[in-house]
Design a protein around this motif. Sequence first.
Motif, PDB file in Angstrom:
ATOM      1  N   ARG A 190       0.822  -1.206   0.000  1.00  0.00           N
ATOM      2  CA  ARG A 190       0.000   0.000   0.000  1.00  0.00           C
ATOM      3  C   ARG A 190       0.857   1.257   0.000  1.00  0.00           C
ATOM      4  O   ARG A 190       1.971   1.267   0.544  1.00  0.00           O
ATOM      5  N   THR A 191       0.315   2.323  -0.601  1.00  0.00           N
ATOM      6  CA  THR A 191       1.034   3.605  -0.651  1.00  0.00           C
ATOM      7  C   THR A 191       0.978   4.276   0.711  1.00  0.00           C
ATOM      8  O   THR A 191      -0.110   4.471   1.275  1.00  0.00           O
ATOM      9  N   LYS A 192       2.120   4.603   1.229  1.00  0.00           N
ATOM     10  CA  LYS A 192       2.192   5.256   2.539  1.00  0.00           C
ATOM     11  C   LYS A 192       2.073   6.769   2.381  1.00  0.00           C
ATOM     12  O   LYS A 192       2.582   7.355   1.423  1.00  0.00           O
ATOM     13  N   ARG A 193       1.445   7.384   3.326  1.00  0.00           N
ATOM     14  CA  ARG A 193       1.261   8.836   3.284  1.00  0.00           C
ATOM     15  C   ARG A 193       2.524   9.527   3.764  1.00  0.00           C
ATOM     16  O   ARG A 193       3.042   9.221   4.842  1.00  0.00           O
ATOM     17  N   THR A 194       3.016  10.451   2.944  1.00  0.00           N
ATOM     18  CA  THR A 194       4.235  11.187   3.301  1.00  0.00           C
ATOM     19  C   THR A 194       3.977  12.679   3.464  1.00  0.00           C
ATOM     20  O   THR A 194       4.724  13.371   4.149  1.00  0.00           O
ATOM     21  N   VAL A 195       2.938  13.187   2.806  1.00  0.00           N
ATOM     22  CA  VAL A 195       2.616  14.617   2.890  1.00  0.00           C
ATOM     23  C   VAL A 195       1.348  14.775   3.719  1.00  0.00           C
ATOM     24  O   VAL A 195       0.328  14.155   3.435  1.00  0.00           O
ATOM     25  N   TYR A 196       1.411  15.609   4.736  1.00  0.00           N
ATOM     26  CA  TYR A 196       0.275  15.834   5.630  1.00  0.00           C
ATOM     27  C   TYR A 196      -0.209  17.279   5.479  1.00  0.00           C
ATOM     28  O   TYR A 196       0.586  18.185   5.190  1.00  0.00           O
ATOM     29  N   PRO A 197      -1.508  17.513   5.663  1.00  0.00           N
ATOM     30  CA  PRO A 197      -2.021  18.883   5.541  1.00  0.00           C
ATOM     31  C   PRO A 197      -1.441  19.794   6.615  1.00  0.00           C
ATOM     32  O   PRO A 197      -1.108  19.349   7.725  1.00  0.00           O
ATOM     33  N   LYS A 198      -1.334  21.066   6.258  1.00  0.00           N
ATOM     34  CA  LYS A 198      -0.780  22.029   7.218  1.00  0.00           C
ATOM     35  C   LYS A 198      -1.735  22.222   8.385  1.00  0.00           C
ATOM     36  O   LYS A 198      -2.952  22.197   8.231  1.00  0.00           O
ATOM     37  N   ARG A 199      -1.157  22.446   9.546  1.00  0.00           N
ATOM     38  CA  ARG A 199      -1.954  22.674  10.740  1.00  0.00           C
ATOM     39  C   ARG A 199      -2.632  24.047  10.669  1.00  0.00           C
ATOM     40  O   ARG A 199      -2.030  25.027  10.252  1.00  0.00           O
ATOM     41  N   HIS A 200      -3.902  24.066  11.041  1.00  0.00           N
ATOM     42  CA  HIS A 200      -4.655  25.312  10.982  1.00  0.00           C
ATOM     43  C   HIS A 200      -4.160  26.283  12.065  1.00  0.00           C
ATOM     44  O   HIS A 200      -4.094  25.941  13.247  1.00  0.00           O
ATOM     45  N   THR A 201      -3.794  27.494  11.654  1.00  0.00           N
ATOM     46  CA  THR A 201      -3.316  28.515  12.581  1.00  0.00           C
ATOM     47  C   THR A 201      -4.036  29.827  12.312  1.00  0.00           C
ATOM     48  O   THR A 201      -4.764  29.971  11.321  1.00  0.00           O
ATOM     49  N   ILE A 202      -3.825  30.795  13.189  1.00  0.00           N
ATOM     50  CA  ILE A 202      -4.427  32.121  13.012  1.00  0.00           C
ATOM     51  C   ILE A 202      -3.857  32.785  11.771  1.00  0.00           C
ATOM     52  O   ILE A 202      -4.569  33.475  11.026  1.00  0.00           O
ATOM     53  N   ARG A 203      -2.572  32.579  11.512  1.00  0.00           N
ATOM     54  CA  ARG A 203      -1.946  33.161  10.321  1.00  0.00           C
ATOM     55  C   ARG A 203      -2.515  32.556   9.040  1.00  0.00           C
ATOM     56  O   ARG A 203      -2.760  33.252   8.064  1.00  0.00           O
ATOM     57  N   SER A 204      -2.709  31.231   9.026  1.00  0.00           N
ATOM     58  CA  SER A 204      -3.282  30.607   7.828  1.00  0.00           C
ATOM     59  C   SER A 204      -4.716  31.078   7.592  1.00  0.00           C
ATOM     60  O   SER A 204      -5.151  31.252   6.455  1.00  0.00           O
ATOM     61  N   GLU A 205      -5.452  31.331   8.672  1.00  0.00           N
ATOM     62  CA  GLU A 205      -6.818  31.855   8.539  1.00  0.00           C
ATOM     63  C   GLU A 205      -6.794  33.261   7.956  1.00  0.00           C
ATOM     64  O   GLU A 205      -7.599  33.606   7.084  1.00  0.00           O
ATOM     65  N   LEU A 206      -5.862  34.092   8.410  1.00  0.00           N
ATOM     66  CA  LEU A 206      -5.723  35.449   7.880  1.00  0.00           C
ATOM     67  C   LEU A 206      -5.312  35.416   6.409  1.00  0.00           C
ATOM     68  O   LEU A 206      -5.820  36.190   5.588  1.00  0.00           O
ATOM     69  N   GLU A 207      -4.415  34.517   6.060  1.00  0.00           N
ATOM     70  CA  GLU A 207      -3.999  34.392   4.656  1.00  0.00           C
ATOM     71  C   GLU A 207      -5.163  33.975   3.774  1.00  0.00           C
ATOM     72  O   GLU A 207      -5.293  34.434   2.637  1.00  0.00           O
ATOM     73  N   ALA A 208      -6.033  33.102   4.294  1.00  0.00           N
ATOM     74  CA  ALA A 208      -7.210  32.681   3.524  1.00  0.00           C
ATOM     75  C   ALA A 208      -8.158  33.850   3.298  1.00  0.00           C
ATOM     76  O   ALA A 208      -8.746  34.003   2.216  1.00  0.00           O
ATOM     77  N   VAL A 209      -8.311  34.720   4.325  1.00  0.00           N
ATOM     78  CA  VAL A 209      -9.173  35.907   4.187  1.00  0.00           C
ATOM     79  C   VAL A 209      -8.598  36.852   3.131  1.00  0.00           C
ATOM     80  O   VAL A 209      -9.326  37.376   2.275  1.00  0.00           O
ATOM     81  N   ILE A 210      -7.284  37.086   3.167  1.00  0.00           N
ATOM     82  CA  ILE A 210      -6.638  37.979   2.195  1.00  0.00           C
ATOM     83  C   ILE A 210      -6.776  37.415   0.781  1.00  0.00           C
ATOM     84  O   ILE A 210      -7.062  38.150  -0.171  1.00  0.00           O
ATOM     85  N   GLU A 211      -6.585  36.100   0.644  1.00  0.00           N
ATOM     86  CA  GLU A 211      -6.697  35.476  -0.683  1.00  0.00           C
ATOM     87  C   GLU A 211      -8.111  35.617  -1.233  1.00  0.00           C
ATOM     88  O   GLU A 211      -8.311  35.874  -2.419  1.00  0.00           O
ATOM     89  N   ASP A 212      -9.115  35.466  -0.365  1.00  0.00           N
ATOM     90  CA  ASP A 212     -10.508  35.614  -0.788  1.00  0.00           C
ATOM     91  C   ASP A 212     -10.784  37.044  -1.240  1.00  0.00           C
ATOM     92  O   ASP A 212     -11.502  37.273  -2.227  1.00  0.00           O
ATOM     93  N   ILE A 213     -10.218  38.034  -0.541  1.00  0.00           N
ATOM     94  CA  ILE A 213     -10.415  39.441  -0.919  1.00  0.00           C
ATOM     95  C   ILE A 213      -9.704  39.741  -2.232  1.00  0.00           C
ATOM     96  O   ILE A 213     -10.218  40.484  -3.077  1.00  0.00           O
ATOM     97  N   LEU A 214      -8.507  39.178  -2.431  1.00  0.00           N
ATOM     98  CA  LEU A 214      -7.778  39.406  -3.690  1.00  0.00           C
ATOM     99  C   LEU A 214      -8.557  38.880  -4.890  1.00  0.00           C
ATOM    100  O   LEU A 214      -8.483  39.450  -5.982  1.00  0.00           O
TER     101      LEU A 214
END
Length: 462
Positions: free
Chosen positions: A172-196
């Motif tokens: 079986r294929t083993k998982r090597t890449v994991y999703p980034k942990r949700h942080t306040i900075r990542s939430e702010l970046e998502a808001v900025i990207e949505d506005i852009l």
Amino acid sequence: MAATRLIALHVNKDKGVSASMHERIDYSQNPDKTENGTLISSYECEPETAAEEFLLSRRQYQEATGREYKGDIIAYQIRQSFKPGEITPEECNKMGYELAMRFTKGRHAFTVSTHTDKAHIHNHIIFNSIDLDNTHKFKNFFFSGIALQRLSDIECFEHGYSIIKKKPYAERTKRTVYPKRHTIRSELEAVIEDILNKKPKDFEDLLEQISQQGYEIKRGKHIAVKGRAQKRFIRLDSLSEGFRTQDLIKFLEDDQRSHSAGQLSGKRSKIDLLIDLQDKIQQGKGIGYQRWAKVYNLKQMAKVLLFLQENDIHDFSKLEQMSKESAARTDELLSDIKQKEARMKEIKALRMHIINYSKTRSVYVEYRKAGYSRKFFEAHQEEITLHKAAKDAFDQLGLKKIPRVAELNEEFTRLAREKNAEYAEYRKERDRMRDLINARKNAEMILNEKEQPNEREQKKQI
């Protein structure tokens, strides 16, 4: 080949049981995903009123058993996805119905909605957590997902479809890449990207829209932002690359330049209106713009002439008449489509009221025999309210005889088919109308320019 998954449906955040149930079932029965509702089947319930029936059985379970309904599981969902190109939507719906009957052993009401919006045709099977007798709940036993997959494999084998081959653990294929942990900075970046994505005018407009999202802006040498739940400000320069102050300013400046350049050099496939050069000259446009506008007008004139030849138009009055006829036909089609949509909406509501009326009729008869007792009403408030709503709807429509649900379903299917055909014709006629109107306006401008002598002839006369 079919992959399956068993999901317990919980109450959505900040919503009640009823709203969550309606939201889940409405999503599964989305007309855009189920070919206008033709790929929906059900067992011991009606698809249009499945949410109300599930909620009613939930309440009857509490009254019959005296048990409190602990937990927030409102229903269960089975997802069954088939290999792309292996099965037809109709056969997929039948397979989903058979799988639900086998898994629930016919003890729970369910709906089967087949979605065709993805490359892999798949079923959304939602079954009631309460059984048909309203005395027991479904128990999500250990390894229930494995049992469900086994039933699906048996079903695929019986109907001649492929089966998923299980790989040994070592292969079986083993998982090597994991999703980034949700942080306040990542939430702010998502808001900025949505506005852009909404194309702000400049950096100041971007900051203004960030503040409208509930963030506090601190200006100074370094611009910082603080949300409602934050204790400290976050500098924009501390964000990931592409979200820092200079990156955002450069991105917005480049976007504005490319947008203004795109207005001049964008490709145009249809007939556009000519540019009034005299008006632009008075506005103080430069020589470069005037040269571009003249070339642009020549291209549009060529498009107009080609359009007139293709449509065999040799007279301006004929062009004007055709544009009026096309506009009238477009309005006629749009009006007819809106009438059909209104009737389809009316059929949906009427169908729901007929089903509710027939299901709650016996309760309302008992309520009337009890002399409209307040105690009886409080014990059966939901059934009596549904019955009264159905009677009021019949009175408003002035129905002397209640139509059959099967007849309404046939009419709804016919209207949906006719509406889709008319809508396709409406889009073609709308585009043709726009081309005719633009061609007429351009022809008027060309004729007016030909009637007026140019500046060289005026100079020669002087």
